[in-house]
Design a protein around this motif. Structure first.
Motif, short mmCIF file in Angstrom:
data_model
loop_
_atom_site.label_atom_id
_atom_site.label_comp_id
_atom_site.label_asym_id
_atom_site.label_seq_id
_atom_site.Cartn_x
_atom_site.Cartn_y
_atom_site.Cartn_z
N GLU A 10 -32.80 8.21 28.93
CA GLU A 10 -32.56 8.60 30.31
C GLU A 10 -31.39 9.57 30.36
OE1 GLU A 10 -31.05 5.47 32.93
OE2 GLU A 10 -30.81 4.19 31.16
N ALA A 11 -31.21 10.19 31.50
CA ALA A 11 -30.19 11.23 31.63
C ALA A 11 -28.81 10.65 31.89
CB ALA A 11 -30.57 12.19 32.76
N TYR A 12 -27.81 11.26 31.26
CA TYR A 12 -26.40 10.90 31.46
C TYR A 12 -25.63 12.18 31.78
CZ TYR A 12 -27.14 6.28 29.28
OH TYR A 12 -27.57 5.01 28.98
N GLU A 13 -24.66 12.05 32.68
CA GLU A 13 -23.78 13.17 33.02
C GLU A 13 -22.46 13.02 32.26
OE1 GLU A 13 -25.29 15.31 34.57
OE2 GLU A 13 -26.78 14.32 35.83
N ILE A 14 -21.95 14.13 31.74
CA ILE A 14 -20.75 14.12 30.90
C ILE A 14 -19.64 14.95 31.58
CG2 ILE A 14 -19.81 14.63 28.62
CD1 ILE A 14 -22.06 12.55 28.61
N PHE A 15 -18.44 14.36 31.62
CA PHE A 15 -17.27 15.04 32.20
C PHE A 15 -16.16 15.07 31.16
CE2 PHE A 15 -19.68 13.40 35.72
CZ PHE A 15 -19.60 14.38 36.70
N HIS A 16 -15.50 16.21 31.02
CA HIS A 16 -14.41 16.39 30.06
C HIS A 16 -13.07 16.57 30.76
CE1 HIS A 16 -17.18 18.07 26.62
NE2 HIS A 16 -17.25 16.76 26.74
N LEU A 17 -12.03 16.02 30.15
CA LEU A 17 -10.65 16.29 30.56
C LEU A 17 -10.03 17.16 29.48
CD1 LEU A 17 -8.31 15.71 32.56
CD2 LEU A 17 -7.65 13.82 31.06
N ALA A 73 -25.20 8.29 24.36
CA ALA A 73 -24.95 9.45 25.22
C ALA A 73 -23.68 10.17 24.79
CB ALA A 73 -24.84 9.01 26.68
N LEU A 74 -22.66 9.39 24.41
CA LEU A 74 -21.41 10.00 23.94
C LEU A 74 -21.64 10.77 22.65
CD1 LEU A 74 -18.36 10.27 24.48
CD2 LEU A 74 -18.04 8.22 23.09
N ALA A 75 -22.46 10.20 21.75
CA ALA A 75 -22.76 10.89 20.50
C ALA A 75 -23.53 12.17 20.75
CB ALA A 75 -23.57 9.95 19.57
#
Length: 211
Positions: free
Chosen positions: A114-121, A142-144
């Motif tokens: 399934e879809a995951y949204e990724i946000f970066h700092l 998802a992180l990988a």
């Protein structure tokens, strides 16, 4: 490796792995916490702007609109319940947190990705910015996948991961809700014309030269 952004979840001392949904709280006990992301103008990345407390995501969307898009440009808004956002440990400025995480080999599962949204700092003290979407069967996977897709865009000191289905996103037809109507021009900074007033005041109060 990943933990919930919501400290109430972490206080439950749950075992490692997938964090289950929290038990429903008694009615009127307290509002849930939601995180808001906004888009300043079309084509730009969504950026984290802050939390809101609300009884449900629809009201959270309304509160976030009033809190974070009332007095500055905004063309889109995303809302996610805090407990649904998983976060990595923090790295140091200039480092890439993806390089400090030990990724396990994904286990074979019957579930469909399934879809995951990724946000970066990018830097401590700044805001998390949307990096993109990945397909995976779990938060760790998802992180990988995010490392493969976006991990070379460092430095990255922290990563937020949230399932796409857990994000309430403003639709194309919602964009007119940020339009300023003529009677509400005071919301637009340009309507103040501060410098024009200051210049006029200076001209009218210019000291006269002694004869």
């Amino acid at each position: 490796m990943l933990k919930s952004l919501d400290p109430r979840v972490m206080r439950l001392n749950l075992p490692e792995g997938e964090v289950p949904a929290m038990e429903p709280k008694p009615e009127l006990d307290q509002f849930e916490t939601y995180e808001a992301f906004h888009q300043k103008k079309e084509g730009t990345a969504y950026t984290y702007v802050g939390p809101v407390h609300a009884p449900n995501e629809d009201v959270a969307f309304l509160f976030a609109k009033e809190q974070y898009s009332r007095r500055f440009a905004c063309t889109g808004l995303w809302i996610a319940r805090t407990e649904n956002i998983q976060v990595t440990p923090y790295g140091n400025d200039g480092e890439n947190v993806y390089d400090t995480i030990q990724f396990d080999e994904p286990t074979q599962r019957s579930e469909q990705p399934e879809a995951y949204e990724i946000f970066h700092l990018k830097k401590r003290g700044k805001a998390h910015t949307y990096a993109g979407r990945v397909m995976a069967k779990s938060y760790p996977e998802a992180l990988a996948e995010a490392k493969k897709a976006f991990g070379d865009k460092g430095p990255i000191v922290n990563v937020w991961v949230v399932k796409s289905k857990d994000v309430l996103q403003s639709a194309e037809e919602d964009k007119d809700m940020w339009t300023t109507i003529p009677e509400k021009k005071y919301r637009e900074a340009i309507a103040y014309k501060v410098m024009d007033k200051i210049t006029k005041y200076k001209e009218e109060n210019k000291p006269t030269t002694a004869q």
